[in-house]
Design a protein around this motif. Structure first.
Motif, PDB file in Angstrom:
ATOM      1  N   THR A   1       0.760  -1.379  -0.031  1.00 48.57           N
ATOM      2  CA  THR A   1      -0.021  -0.003  -0.073  1.00 48.57           C
ATOM      3  C   THR A   1       0.785   1.192  -0.143  1.00 48.57           C
ATOM      4  OG1 THR A   1      -1.481   1.419   1.507  1.00 48.57           O
ATOM      5  CG2 THR A   1      -0.243  -0.489   2.550  1.00 48.57           C
ATOM      6  N   ASP A   2       0.276   2.512  -0.524  1.00 52.41           N
ATOM      7  CA  ASP A   2       0.978   3.485  -0.441  1.00 52.41           C
ATOM      8  C   ASP A   2       0.322   4.707   0.423  1.00 52.41           C
ATOM      9  OD1 ASP A   2      -1.521   3.780  -1.884  1.00 52.41           O
ATOM     10  OD2 ASP A   2      -0.485   5.146  -3.543  1.00 52.41           O
ATOM     11  N   GLY A   3      -0.309   4.102   1.469  1.00 48.86           N
ATOM     12  CA  GLY A   3      -0.782   4.804   2.645  1.00 48.86           C
ATOM     13  C   GLY A   3      -1.704   6.024   2.462  1.00 48.86           C
TER      14      GLY A   3
ATOM     15  N   ILE B   1      -5.884   7.753   2.088  1.00 50.16           N
ATOM     16  CA  ILE B   1      -7.070   7.707   2.920  1.00 50.16           C
ATOM     17  C   ILE B   1      -7.841   6.287   2.529  1.00 50.16           C
ATOM     18  CG2 ILE B   1      -7.616  10.165   3.535  1.00 50.16           C
ATOM     19  CD1 ILE B   1      -9.255  10.278   1.018  1.00 50.16           C
ATOM     20  N   ASP B   2      -7.904   6.044   1.464  1.00 50.58           N
ATOM     21  CA  ASP B   2      -8.599   4.947   1.345  1.00 50.58           C
ATOM     22  C   ASP B   2      -8.117   3.351   1.301  1.00 50.58           C
ATOM     23  OD1 ASP B   2      -6.856   5.835  -1.287  1.00 50.58           O
ATOM     24  OD2 ASP B   2      -8.075   4.757  -2.704  1.00 50.58           O
ATOM     25  N   ASP B   3      -6.816   3.518   1.248  1.00 46.32           N
ATOM     26  CA  ASP B   3      -5.700   2.601   1.685  1.00 46.32           C
ATOM     27  C   ASP B   3      -6.030   1.938   3.247  1.00 46.32           C
ATOM     28  OD1 ASP B   3      -4.074   4.069  -0.269  1.00 46.32           O
ATOM     29  OD2 ASP B   3      -3.097   2.281  -0.452  1.00 46.32           O
ATOM     30  N   ALA B   4      -6.008   3.378   4.125  1.00 45.54           N
ATOM     31  CA  ALA B   4      -6.363   2.986   5.497  1.00 45.54           C
ATOM     32  C   ALA B   4      -7.714   2.426   5.764  1.00 45.54           C
ATOM     33  CB  ALA B   4      -6.337   4.505   6.082  1.00 45.54           C
TER      34      ALA B   4
ATOM     35  N   GLY C   1       3.812   6.978  -3.055  1.00 45.67           N
ATOM     36  CA  GLY C   1       2.823   6.987  -4.054  1.00 45.67           C
ATOM     37  C   GLY C   1       1.884   8.323  -3.332  1.00 45.67           C
ATOM     38  N   ASN C   2       0.736   7.851  -2.751  1.00 47.42           N
ATOM     39  CA  ASN C   2      -0.030   8.993  -2.376  1.00 47.42           C
ATOM     40  C   ASN C   2       0.896  10.218  -1.651  1.00 47.42           C
ATOM     41  OD1 ASN C   2      -2.589   7.950  -3.410  1.00 47.42           O
ATOM     42  ND2 ASN C   2      -2.762   6.636  -1.734  1.00 47.42           N
ATOM     43  N   VAL C   3       1.842   9.658  -0.845  1.00 46.98           N
ATOM     44  CA  VAL C   3       2.508  10.521   0.069  1.00 46.98           C
ATOM     45  C   VAL C   3       3.907   9.672  -0.070  1.00 46.98           C
ATOM     46  CG1 VAL C   3       0.888  11.481   1.431  1.00 46.98           C
ATOM     47  CG2 VAL C   3       1.841   9.161   1.977  1.00 46.98           C
TER      48      VAL C   3
ATOM     49  N   MET D   1      -2.532  -5.537  -3.894  1.00 49.02           N
ATOM     50  CA  MET D   1      -1.778  -4.127  -3.997  1.00 49.02           C
ATOM     51  C   MET D   1      -2.651  -3.079  -4.332  1.00 49.02           C
ATOM     52  SD  MET D   1       1.502  -5.935  -5.603  1.00 49.02           S
ATOM     53  CE  MET D   1       2.628  -4.784  -5.233  1.00 49.02           C
ATOM     54  N   ILE D   2      -2.341  -1.822  -3.564  1.00 47.14           N
ATOM     55  CA  ILE D   2      -3.241  -0.750  -3.554  1.00 47.14           C
ATOM     56  C   ILE D   2      -2.412   0.609  -3.865  1.00 47.14           C
ATOM     57  CG2 ILE D   2      -5.132  -1.828  -2.616  1.00 47.14           C
ATOM     58  CD1 ILE D   2      -4.900  -0.697  -0.095  1.00 47.14           C
ATOM     59  N   GLY D   3      -1.378   0.283  -4.272  1.00 50.71           N
ATOM     60  CA  GLY D   3      -0.420   1.492  -4.590  1.00 50.71           C
ATOM     61  C   GLY D   3       0.274   1.349  -5.917  1.00 50.71           C
ATOM     62  N   PRO D   4       1.191   2.085  -6.332  1.00 46.47           N
ATOM     63  CA  PRO D   4       2.316   1.718  -7.399  1.00 46.47           C
ATOM     64  C   PRO D   4       2.762   0.451  -7.385  1.00 46.47           C
ATOM     65  CG  PRO D   4       2.581   4.168  -6.471  1.00 46.47           C
ATOM     66  CD  PRO D   4       1.754   3.352  -5.704  1.00 46.47           C
TER      67      PRO D   4
ATOM     68  N   PHE E   1      -3.998   6.515 -11.240  1.00 49.63           N
ATOM     69  CA  PHE E   1      -2.788   7.023 -10.324  1.00 49.63           C
ATOM     70  C   PHE E   1      -1.715   6.064 -10.096  1.00 49.63           C
ATOM     71  CE2 PHE E   1      -0.452   7.551  -6.421  1.00 49.63           C
ATOM     72  CZ  PHE E   1       0.248   8.808  -6.599  1.00 49.63           C
ATOM     73  N   ASN E   2      -2.059   4.834  -9.765  1.00 48.44           N
ATOM     74  CA  ASN E   2      -1.143   3.720  -9.307  1.00 48.44           C
ATOM     75  C   ASN E   2      -0.401   3.397 -10.401  1.00 48.44           C
ATOM     76  OD1 ASN E   2      -2.167   3.760  -6.455  1.00 48.44           O
ATOM     77  ND2 ASN E   2      -3.545   2.049  -6.856  1.00 48.44           N
ATOM     78  N   ILE E   3      -0.824   3.566 -11.936  1.00 47.81           N
ATOM     79  CA  ILE E   3      -0.075   3.010 -12.826  1.00 47.81           C
ATOM     80  C   ILE E   3       0.686   4.199 -13.335  1.00 47.81           C
ATOM     81  CG2 ILE E   3      -0.052   1.939 -15.290  1.00 47.81           C
ATOM     82  CD1 ILE E   3      -1.467   0.095 -12.960  1.00 47.81           C
TER      83      ILE E   3
ATOM     84  N   VAL F   1     -13.046   2.529  -4.055  1.00 51.92           N
ATOM     85  CA  VAL F   1     -11.695   2.652  -4.398  1.00 51.92           C
ATOM     86  C   VAL F   1     -10.809   1.567  -4.051  1.00 51.92           C
ATOM     87  CG1 VAL F   1      -9.770   3.905  -5.322  1.00 51.92           C
ATOM     88  CG2 VAL F   1     -11.930   5.021  -4.948  1.00 51.92           C
ATOM     89  N   ASP F   2      -9.814   1.680  -3.148  1.00 52.86           N
ATOM     90  CA  ASP F   2      -9.074   0.726  -2.604  1.00 52.86           C
ATOM     91  C   ASP F   2      -9.893  -0.379  -1.564  1.00 52.86           C
ATOM     92  OD1 ASP F   2      -6.787   1.779  -3.662  1.00 52.86           O
ATOM     93  OD2 ASP F   2      -6.036   2.668  -2.037  1.00 52.86           O
ATOM     94  N   PRO F   3     -10.758   0.234  -0.816  1.00 59.14           N
ATOM     95  CA  PRO F   3     -11.687  -0.629  -0.272  1.00 59.14           C
ATOM     96  C   PRO F   3     -12.586  -1.453  -1.342  1.00 59.14           C
ATOM     97  CG  PRO F   3     -11.925   1.477   0.906  1.00 59.14           C
ATOM     98  CD  PRO F   3     -10.942   1.672  -0.482  1.00 59.14           C
TER      99      PRO F   3
HETATM  100 CA    CA Z   1      -3.591   3.509  -2.705  1.00 58.84          CA
END
Ligand code: CA
Ligand code: BDR
Length: 317
Positions: A8-10, A12-15, A36-38, A124-127, A167-169, A243-245
């Motif tokens: 994950t890239d940490g 809001i939706d990752d959380a 990623g997000n941050v 996997m929910i980030g880059p 974004f993740n791609i 989204v990630d959820p």
């Molecule tokens: Ca994400």
């Protein structure tokens, strides 16, 4: 169920995705993080904070790649806030992380399972950088992955970060291309169903009624409010998009999947307007192993899985 690693890239939706997994008894063997997000440090801290709020600090957090394979860094703080969590309150004292070599951990975990005749699942929910590096060092890992579930890309070419790229791609197109070319059973939640599957604002208020008083309840509400705020600030309606959820829910209950497209896929890497675009070819001329793109899911079931996670009290499990 195979052991599951959440990468994950940490944001809001990752959380929320991590809260959902835990609320439904799907405990990752580890959480690996990526830029990623941050930036990486914040992504890592945010996931530790979620685990602390969920009274699951014993799940190891291992940080990974801090930059894309071959392009400058991007981030999404305009969506997730400078801290990645839209300013939500998190516990102040977080334990040291379990490690800083997510790629090494992926390799050891997957090959260790393979030696015992087992497989490892990945969400996997980030880059996709951590897995791309692991596969480059050890292509044989592909056959040790039971199910790879990805939130990322597009199925009809309609991006959220550029007109063509999700974004993740977009954040690491070379990494995503490596992962899509590997022969791994892969299920993708692309951006388009993330737009069309949502809970409207009034239903969200009802859903949180009486469930936003604990530290975790307040946190869930704060990140949901941030998500609704982002939807409105982009000129849309007051809605909560999963989204990630969505991808986490697919891992929790694959029966919620309604329609899919199987296609070979790759990523457009040339500079310009299409960089980071996901190419989707049901007739398989790309020659890459087919992956499954989710187009629709049962939104009532998605909402139910999400609602249960915001009403969950870890200490009462
Ligand atoms: Ca994400
Ligand atoms: C994806 O990018 C990130 O901003 C989100 O956390 C999600 O994984 C959506 O395009």
């Amino acid at each position: 169920r195979n052991p599951l690693i959440l990468d994950t890239d940490g944001g809001i939706d990752d959380a929320q995705a991590l809260v959902m997994l835990l609320a439904h008894g799907v405990r990752p063997v580890a959480v690996t993080t990526v830029f990623g997000n941050v930036p990486l440090e914040l992504a890592t801290r945010n996931m530790q904070a979620v685990l602390a709020l969920c009274e699951a600090a014993e799940i190891p957090v291992i940080s990974g790649q801090s930059a894309p394979l071959s392009q400058p860094m991007v981030n999404a703080t305009h969506v997730h806030g400078e801290d990645g969590l839209g300013g939500a309150d998190i516990p102040a004292d977080l334990p040291p992380i379990a490690g800083t070599d997510a790629v090494g951990f992926l390799r050891e975990m997957i090959s260790g399972q393979m030696e015992q005749g087992g497989k490892t699942d990945l969400l996997m929910i980030g880059p996709l950088t951590n897995l791309a590096v692991a596969l480059t060092l050890d292509p044989g890992l592909a056959s040790g992955i039971g199910q790879l579930t990805i939130m990322g890309g597009t199925v009809y070419g309609r991006g959220n970060t550029t007109p063509a790229a999700e974004f993740n791609i977009y954040a690491d197109p070379e990494a995503a291309d490596i992962v899509l070319r590997a022969d791994i059973p892969t299920l993708i939640v692309p951006w388009e169903p993330c737009v069309s599957h949502f809970v409207d604002g009034a239903a969200m208020d009802l859903l949180f009624d009486g469930h936003a008083d604990t530290p975790l309840g307040k946190f869930n509400k704060a990140i949901a409010d941030r998500s609704r705020h982002v939807a409105v600030s982009y000129g849309g309606d007051d809605v909560f998009r999963f989204v990630d959820p969505f991808a986490a829910a697919v891992v929790i209950d694959p029966d919620l999947i309604r329609t899919t497209t199987d296609a070979s896929s790759a990523v457009a890497l040339a500079p310009g307007l299409t960089r980071g675009m996901t190419l989707v070819d049901p007739s398989r001329r790309l020659g890459t192993p087919p992956v499954t793109f989710i187009e629709t899911g049962d939104v009532a079931r998605l909402t139910e899985i999400y609602a249960a996670s915001v009403r969950w009290h870890p200490s009462r499990q």
